[in-house]
Motif scaffolding. Structure first.
Motif, mmCIF file in Angstrom:
data_model
loop_
_atom_site.group_PDB
_atom_site.id
_atom_site.type_symbol
_atom_site.label_atom_id
_atom_site.label_comp_id
_atom_site.label_asym_id
_atom_site.label_seq_id
_atom_site.Cartn_x
_atom_site.Cartn_y
_atom_site.Cartn_z
ATOM 1 N N THR A 148 0.825 -1.216 0.000
ATOM 2 C CA THR A 148 0.000 0.000 0.000
ATOM 3 C C THR A 148 0.857 1.264 0.000
ATOM 4 O O THR A 148 0.316 2.376 -0.052
ATOM 5 N N ASN A 149 2.170 1.125 0.059
ATOM 6 C CA ASN A 149 3.060 2.288 -0.085
ATOM 7 C C ASN A 149 3.161 2.723 -1.548
ATOM 8 O O ASN A 149 3.624 3.829 -1.836
ATOM 9 N N GLU A 150 2.775 1.829 -2.455
ATOM 10 C CA GLU A 150 2.815 2.138 -3.875
ATOM 11 C C GLU A 150 1.390 2.203 -4.428
ATOM 12 O O GLU A 150 0.422 2.166 -3.674
ATOM 13 N N THR A 151 1.266 2.273 -5.738
ATOM 14 C CA THR A 151 -0.051 2.338 -6.366
ATOM 15 C C THR A 151 -0.871 1.100 -6.028
ATOM 16 O O THR A 151 -0.390 -0.023 -6.155
ATOM 17 N N CYS A 152 -2.099 1.310 -5.599
ATOM 18 C CA CYS A 152 -2.941 0.166 -5.245
ATOM 19 C C CYS A 152 -4.404 0.523 -5.452
ATOM 20 O O CYS A 152 -4.775 1.694 -5.520
ATOM 21 N N GLY A 153 -5.238 -0.520 -5.538
ATOM 22 C CA GLY A 153 -6.673 -0.326 -5.663
ATOM 23 C C GLY A 153 -7.159 -0.395 -7.095
ATOM 24 O O GLY A 153 -6.428 -0.119 -8.052
#
Length: 393
Positions: A148-153
């Motif tokens: 979740t520190n990077e692009t997510c979702g």
């Protein structure tokens, strides 16, 4: 030649007739990696809201010799074919730091893209599941590109415009493909649009009063000092790894990971939009808004900086009229003192001075009542929703 493989499996999805069988192969060569990165450009060629990722940035993100993530964890990228045509991609991720910190046994999938074909998506998820199970992981969560520190979702509401910088974008049919693979909602994330002319500017109006009260406790606010960038990064990292430790799926970033991210952000950072709160010189909170670089990237064909993309990037930065509030956090002992309100106020003050047309606050957990109330309290519009899915494997 550097290779990316951690698995040599090839999956042939059973399809009636056999003519259109889906083949999934691991990405193991530089050519295949380029195909993996470039596939979305062809998939979205008729979508006016699609923003291509910079090729060089995606290549480094997916290369074990380039990104510090691979010092502790692993990723395997896969390509799906029908005949000789690429029709999908996915990455299976074993984030060992996430599992050690959260005492979990989670696996992740990320970088998912597919044509609107359930046979293709099922083959991709089957392949990712097999890879994760081989590593004795018990769940599959995603889309999450590392953590979740990077692009997510996955975008599930708000398809009416391009994404802002470092936020995902996808066709509406992806949710159906993912749910048909047996994944269900883990959590939803919200993005808020903030338009200055419609804002309730109470944080801005009460900022001076709050700051005077905090100054009596030797708590002050200042802009980041780019001349001491390395020192500033360490201060911000300490806050980041502490202030977010109870957030969903959080994993502290290693020194090298945080330095890698900071180096990337420095290229687009406006120091006026990076505010640090200090007590007697000790950093206790910070807020960061970054220019919406996607306003330029959307014009850079296939994410290539050469031959002309570099000029679009350099010349277009001054024309960006929006920002994304990327992160705002305060160390736990200093919460409920009004520091967060002052940080918001400083960002508002800067945005007004620079005539910013709008900002996006993202992302915020749908279950985070305090932050959602704060956004609604300034008349921000919850205009996009994203979802992270999960499945026991």
């Amino acid at each position: 030649m550097e290779t990316l493989q951690t698995s040599q499996q090839t999956v042939h999805a059973p399809v009636s007739g056999g003519v259109s069988a889906v083949t999934v192969i691991p990405v193991t060569t530089k050519k295949q990696l380029a195909q993996f990165i470039d596939f979305p450009h062809d998939l979205y060629k008729d979508d006016k809201n699609y923003v291509p990722e910079l090729f060089i940035a995606q290549r480094d993100l997916l290369s074990p010799s380039k990104h510090p993530f691979y010092e502790h964890s692993s990723l395997q990228a896969f390509l799906a074919f029908k005949g000789n045509k690429i029709v999908g991609r996915i990455a299976a991720i074993d984030n060992k730091n996430h599992n050690a910190f959260n005492k979990k046994n989670d696996g992740f999938f990320g970088f998912f893209e597919s044509i609107n074909d359930i046979e293709v998506s099922q083959a991709l998820f089957q392949t990712a599941t097999t890879w994760l199970k081989e590593r004795k992981l018990s769940t599959m969560i995603g889309p999450v590109n590392f953590s979740t520190n990077e692009t997510c979702g996955l975008l599930i509401e708000g398809f009416d415009g391009p994404p802002v910088v470092m936020m995902p974008y996808n066709p509406p049919y992806y949710s159906k493909l993912i749910e048909q693979a047996g994944l269900t909602e883990n959590v939803s994330l919200l993005a808020y649009k903030i338009i200055p002319q419609y804002m309730n500017d109470r944080p801005y109006r009460i900022m001076e009063v709050l700051q005077e009260r905090l100054a009596r406790r030797n708590i002050t606010f200042r802009k980041v000092n780019l001349k001491k960038f390395d020192e500033e990064v360490k201060k911000i990292q300490a806050i980041y790894n502490s202030a977010w430790d109870k957030n969903l799926g959080f994993v502290p970033m290693t020194d090298k990971e945080f330095e890698y991210l900071a180096k990337d952000l420095k290229m687009i950072l406006d120091p006026e939009f990076c505010i640090i709160a200090e007590e007697n010189g000790k950093a206790i909170g910070f807020a960061l808004a970054i220019p919406d670089l996607n306003q330029i990237l959307i014009k850079i064909k296939r994410g290539r900086l050469l031959p002309t993309g570099i000029f679009k990037l350099l010349l277009g930065k001054k024309k960006i009229n929006a920002v994304r509030v990327l992160t705002l956090g305060v160390l736990e002992p200093y919460r409920k003192l009004g520091i967060d309100g002052c940080l918001y106020g400083e960002l508002m003050k800067t945005g007004r001075a620079k005539n910013v047309a709008y900002g996006e606050g993202s992302w915020i957990l749908e279950t985070n009542e305090l932050m959602n109330a704060a956004m609604l309290g300034i008349n921000a519009d919850s205009y996009r929703k994203y979802r992270i899915y999960e499945k026991e494997i």
